[in-house]
Design an enzyme around this catalytic site. Structure first.
Site, short mmCIF file in Angstrom:
data_model
loop_
_atom_site.label_atom_id
_atom_site.label_comp_id
_atom_site.label_asym_id
_atom_site.label_seq_id
_atom_site.Cartn_x
_atom_site.Cartn_y
_atom_site.Cartn_z
N LYS A 116 48.00 45.55 43.75
CA LYS A 116 47.25 46.60 44.44
C LYS A 116 47.99 47.95 44.42
O LYS A 116 47.39 48.99 44.60
CB LYS A 116 46.94 46.16 45.86
CG LYS A 116 45.93 45.01 45.85
CD LYS A 116 45.43 44.62 47.21
CE LYS A 116 44.28 43.63 47.10
NZ LYS A 116 44.69 42.31 46.56
C1 LIG Z 1 43.81 41.37 45.91
C2 LIG Z 1 44.46 40.29 45.10
C3 LIG Z 1 43.72 39.50 44.19
C4 LIG Z 1 42.22 39.64 44.00
O1 LIG Z 1 41.83 40.81 43.39
P1 LIG Z 1 40.30 41.32 43.49
O2 LIG Z 1 40.29 42.66 42.89
O3 LIG Z 1 39.99 41.34 44.95
O4 LIG Z 1 39.47 40.33 42.76
C5 LIG Z 1 44.41 38.55 43.44
N1 LIG Z 1 45.73 38.35 43.60
C6 LIG Z 1 46.47 39.08 44.47
C7 LIG Z 1 47.92 38.78 44.62
C8 LIG Z 1 45.86 40.07 45.25
O5 LIG Z 1 46.61 40.78 46.12
#
Ligand SMILES: *Cc1c(COP(=O)(O)O)cnc(C)c1O
Length: 486
Positions: A112
């Site tokens: 993120k």
């Molecule tokens: C947020 C997240 C996801 C999922 O991603 P999306 O964009 O919501 O599908 C997968 N793995 C981790 C570690 C995350 O923080």
């Protein structure tokens, strides 16, 4: 030049900076580019550059009203000195078994960071461009990863404040420390006495009840419903492709598969945009854990959120309503059907798309799921055989990739997206390696001792940092808390 429309009302047409400022459309829909033809290019225009250069080309396509000079400045600012890898998103070759795109070299060791390093800069510029005078208060509910990445991204960004609500006792010690040690003067992390759903429902209510919690303050959101969080993720699909070509793993022009550990469908939706821009993509493999609502949907066209919610060892994928799927639905099924399906989802908890719509989705997407046990066994096996360590989310995707490639006997190269550092989930990783576990602090040290893998800068020393946020409140007090903080 593209504009943005709501998935539920294509007559509501605005610029990209306005869409980023608004976050979500007033009708409850999500903002999407009104014209996918207009984002098409020769992918070499992107892959011929380094990561920042790629970001500039992609952002310019999606955010044309900012202008090239501003985009240049924002990209430089977003990725300067924040990532521990020059490549930003380096590609690792895992023996002769496959490739992993490491998206976790940012300040909080989660993927993120790639988008949340960018969103605050896009948002503050959008505020300026639209002559928006209010201060922006970001409200976020988190089950762990989003909170720390958002606190870090918005830390000391002028014109913004951020409050993150997390469930008291519902996040790991490391995740909690990442939030409560956030040092920015405009940041706040607060525990609520309830679970993640309570926190999320509470935040959604606040957006309805107090969109302007004080004079001169407007609420906004940092989650992936904001198009400003999705577009920066498009870039690393190109970065992966370029690295495959550079490694000689594929010939320039070959199609590639991507396997994406999926929760809210944001990350994989960015892959769809990359493909629509012209990147040679064969399949996008949507990997789920035991919460396999998307697996069923991609197999049958039936979306059904009325099912048991499982807590798994890949908590960021524990999700029953994947908001960003609405964006894909619009492009495949059109506005009328999207509105109908979203209404059915809200009222009945399910909907069914038509066979023709399903066939079109299946021409690109494959849905697969893996259990905690399968993921855990992949961590152990790949570490023992290839000396490569994955976290619990990446290992779910890896298991799905193995299932897919053995069934499809495909000769297409595959990239597994790695969304978190193994150090964010030390206890599960140690268990997968059949090593004993203790406190988070000891687990991190043991993980390092056992594997020699470097501890990411954002996590090293986390147990010694001063704690800035100690508030714990009742759910019913969230509104007062926000108003008091304005
Ligand atoms: C947020 C997240 C996801 C999922 O991603 P999306 O964009 O919501 O599908 C997968 N793995 C981790 C570690 C995350 O923080």
């Amino acid at each position: 030049m593209i504009n943005y429309i709501s998935t539920r009302n294509s007559n509501h047409k605005i610029t990209s900076s306005k869409a980023i400022l608004n976050g979500q459309a007033p009708d409850g829909g999500l903002y999407i580019p009104d014209n996918l033809e207009a984002i098409k290019l020769d992918y070499h225009e992107v892959t011929s550059k380094d990561f920042r250069g790629m970001a500039k080309v992609v952002w310019n396509k999606f955010f044309p009203d900012y202008g090239e000079a501003v985009i240049d400045e924002l990209v430089e600012k977003s990725y300067k000195d924040k990532f521990s890898s020059d490549a930003i998103t380096p590609l690792a070759k895992v023996g002769d078994k496959g490739y992993v795109l490491e998206l976790y070299h940012g300040p909080t060791a989660a993927f993120k960071d790639v988008a949340l390093s960018a969103l605050p800069n896009l948002l503050t510029k959008a505020r300026e461009m639209n002559d928006f005078k209010d201060e922006i208060l970001i409200l976020t509910a988190t089950s762990g990863d989003t909170g720390s990445a958002a606190l870090c991204g918005f830390s000391d960004v002028p014109g913004t404040k951020i409050i993150v609500f997390y469930p008291d006792g519902g996040v790991s010690e490391t995740q909690k420390l990442q939030m409560v040690t956030a040092a920015g003067a405009n940041t706040c992390a607060c525990a609520i006495k309830g679970n993640f759903d309570d926190a999320q429902t509470g935040v959604k209510k606040l957006f309805k009840e107090i969109p302007q919690p004080a004079a001169g303050v407007s609420l906004s959101s940092a989650n992936s419903i904001n198009i400003g969080r999705l577009v920066p993720q498009v870039v690393y699909y190109f970065a992966a492709y370029k690295q495959l070509v550079d490694l000689g793993a594929i010939a320039d022009g070959d199609k590639v598969d991507f396997t994406v550990p999926t929760g809210n469908f944001g990350d994989i939706m960015a892959g769809y945009f990359a493909m629509k821009m012209g990147l040679p993509v064969n399949k996008l493999i949507c990997a789920s854990n035991k919460n396999d609502v998307l697996t069923e949907f991609l197999e049958t066209g039936h979306y059904d959120r009325k099912r048991t919610f499982y807590k798994t060892t890949s908590p960021s994928m524990d999700i029953l309503v994947s908001s960003n799927l609405e964006r894909l639905l619009y492009y495949i099924c059109g506005e009328e059907h999207t509105v109908k399906y979203m209404k059915e989802l809200a009222e009945n908890g399910e909907y069914q798309i038509t066979p023709a719509e399903l066939a079109e989705i299946q021409s690109v997407f494959v849905g697969l799921a893996a259990s905690d046990e399968e993921g855990s066994s992949a961590i152990g096996r790949i570490y023992n055989e290839e000396n490569y360590l994955m976290d619990t989310h990446t290992s779910i995707a890896w298991s799905c990739y193995e299932k897919y490639s053995s069934a499809a006997s495909s000769s297409v190269a595959n990239v597994v997206l790695s969304t978190a550092s193994p150090y964010k989930f030390c206890a599960s990783v140690l268990k997968a390696l059949e090593l004993p576990t203790a406190s988070d602090r000891e687990n991190m040290a043991k993980c390092h001792e056992a594997t020699g893998a470097p501890i990411p800068g954002g996590l090293a020393g986390i147990f010694e940092r001063p704690i800035h946020h100690t508030d714990v409140i009742e759910i019913s007090d969230m509104k007062d808390y926000v108003i008091k903080r304005c």
